[in-house]
Design an enzyme around this catalytic site. Structure first.
Site, short mmCIF file in Angstrom:
data_model
loop_
_atom_site.label_atom_id
_atom_site.label_comp_id
_atom_site.label_asym_id
_atom_site.label_seq_id
_atom_site.Cartn_x
_atom_site.Cartn_y
_atom_site.Cartn_z
N ARG A 1 -9.10 0.46 -0.20
CA ARG A 1 -9.93 1.21 0.74
C ARG A 1 -11.10 1.85 0.01
NH1 ARG A 1 -6.99 2.18 5.86
NH2 ARG A 1 -8.82 3.40 6.43
N ASP B 1 0.81 -1.23 0.00
CA ASP B 1 0.00 0.00 0.00
C ASP B 1 0.84 1.28 0.00
OD1 ASP B 1 -2.15 -1.67 0.21
OD2 ASP B 1 -2.62 -1.19 2.29
N GLY C 1 4.09 -4.28 6.07
CA GLY C 1 4.14 -3.25 5.04
C GLY C 1 5.09 -2.13 5.35
N THR D 1 -4.28 4.53 9.46
CA THR D 1 -4.13 3.13 9.07
C THR D 1 -5.14 2.35 9.89
OG1 THR D 1 -2.58 1.26 8.98
CG2 THR D 1 -2.25 2.81 10.78
N THR D 2 -5.28 1.04 9.63
CA THR D 2 -6.23 0.24 10.40
C THR D 2 -5.84 0.31 11.88
OG1 THR D 2 -6.14 -1.23 8.48
CG2 THR D 2 -7.36 -2.01 10.39
N1 PXP Z 1 -2.44 -6.38 8.44
C1 PXP Z 1 -3.50 -5.57 8.34
C2 PXP Z 1 -4.86 -6.16 8.52
C3 PXP Z 1 -3.35 -4.20 8.06
O1 PXP Z 1 -4.44 -3.41 7.96
C4 PXP Z 1 -2.06 -3.69 7.85
C5 PXP Z 1 -1.88 -2.24 7.49
O2 PXP Z 1 -2.39 -2.01 6.23
C6 PXP Z 1 -0.97 -4.58 7.95
C7 PXP Z 1 -1.18 -5.90 8.27
C8 PXP Z 1 0.43 -4.11 7.74
O3 PXP Z 1 0.77 -3.21 8.75
P1 PXP Z 1 2.14 -2.40 8.68
O4 PXP Z 1 2.07 -1.54 7.47
O5 PXP Z 1 2.17 -1.64 9.96
O6 PXP Z 1 3.23 -3.44 8.57
#
Ligand code: PXP
Length: 238
Positions: free
Chosen positions: A44, A8, A212, A99-100
């Protein structure tokens, strides 16, 4: 433990200029060449990063596994049924969030969750529910017919002291064991980085992590291939 990379943030950078670069599709292909087990993206409702063109192209080009993170919005569900990712991960979504911010409340939205799980299953799409490491949520996920859970690791990632981190890790361990007892696949993700992955990888019940931000952030300095390869070494403990 398998590693799936969320791309993303590459799309976020593209959207900063509203043009074509950098392309998240290229990022997905580099991640695959570097050896990841899957690609994750979140379509999204406000299309702030990944867009419809991206998900269709990713479906065509990703050869490992495509995990589509998504809300339960009917329009998004309908796109998922057309795209047919290998896995759909249901997450809560609020327009204003960066973010989530937490797991899906499967207990509260049980009927809708069950309905969406059934619709995705009827399109031969496996379903994962992103949940906090909380017993009732995991039990509800199993009851709703999910194939997997993704345990929200954000609380663990945000801890400051070692003691707090240990406490959160124990919650994740308990949640992962419970998931396995209920015959669910167990993934984990959110806020994981090159340091906090090390204690987490000792939880053998976690089949897969989704990472991510930390990988894309490191890629700015060392390149995507190097950033991915380093995380693969850490996740697999080699
Ligand atoms: N898992 C979910 C369900 C997420 O919403 C996100 C963020 O988009 C991630 C994993 C990855 O999180 P991060 O970007 O903090 O590694």
């Amino acid at each position: 433990m398998r590693l799936c990379v969320n791309i993303d943030h590459v799309a976020t950078l593209r959207q900063a200029r509203g043009e074509f670069e950098p392309d998240p599709i290229t990022a997905a292909l580099i991640c695959e060449l570097a050896g990841v087990d899957g690609i994750v993206c979140h379509l999204r409702e406000d299309r702030r990063h990944i867009n419809d063109r991206d998900v269709y192209l990713l479906r065509e080009l990703v050869k490992t596994k495509l995990d589509l993170e998504m809300s339960m919005d009917p329009q998004i569900v309908s796109i998922a049924c057309k795209v047919k990712p290998d896995l759909a991960t249901l997450v809560p979504e609020r327009r204003q969030e960066l973010t989530t911010e937490g797991g899906l409340d499967v207990v509260k939205y049980f009927e809708r969750v069950k309905e969406v799980v059934e619709e995705l299953h009827s399109n031969k799409i496996e379903v994962s529910l992103f949940v906090d490491p909380v017993e009732e949520q995991i039990e509800a996920a199993a009851e709703a017919g999910a194939d997997l859970i993704e345990i929200h690791t954000g609380f663990y990632a945000n801890t400051i002291s070692e003691e707090e981190a240990k406490e959160e890790l124990e919650k994740i361990r308990y949640a992962a064991k419970l998931g396995k007892r209920l015959n669910l696949g167990v993934n984990a993700g959110h806020g994981l980085n090159y340091l906090n992955i090390i204690p987490l990888r000792e939880i053998r019940e976690i089949d897969e992590v989704s990472i991510g931000h930390s990988i894309i952030a490191k890629a700015v300095f060392v390149g995507l291939e190097n950033a991915v390869k380093e995380m693969i070494r850490l996740v697999k403990g080699v």
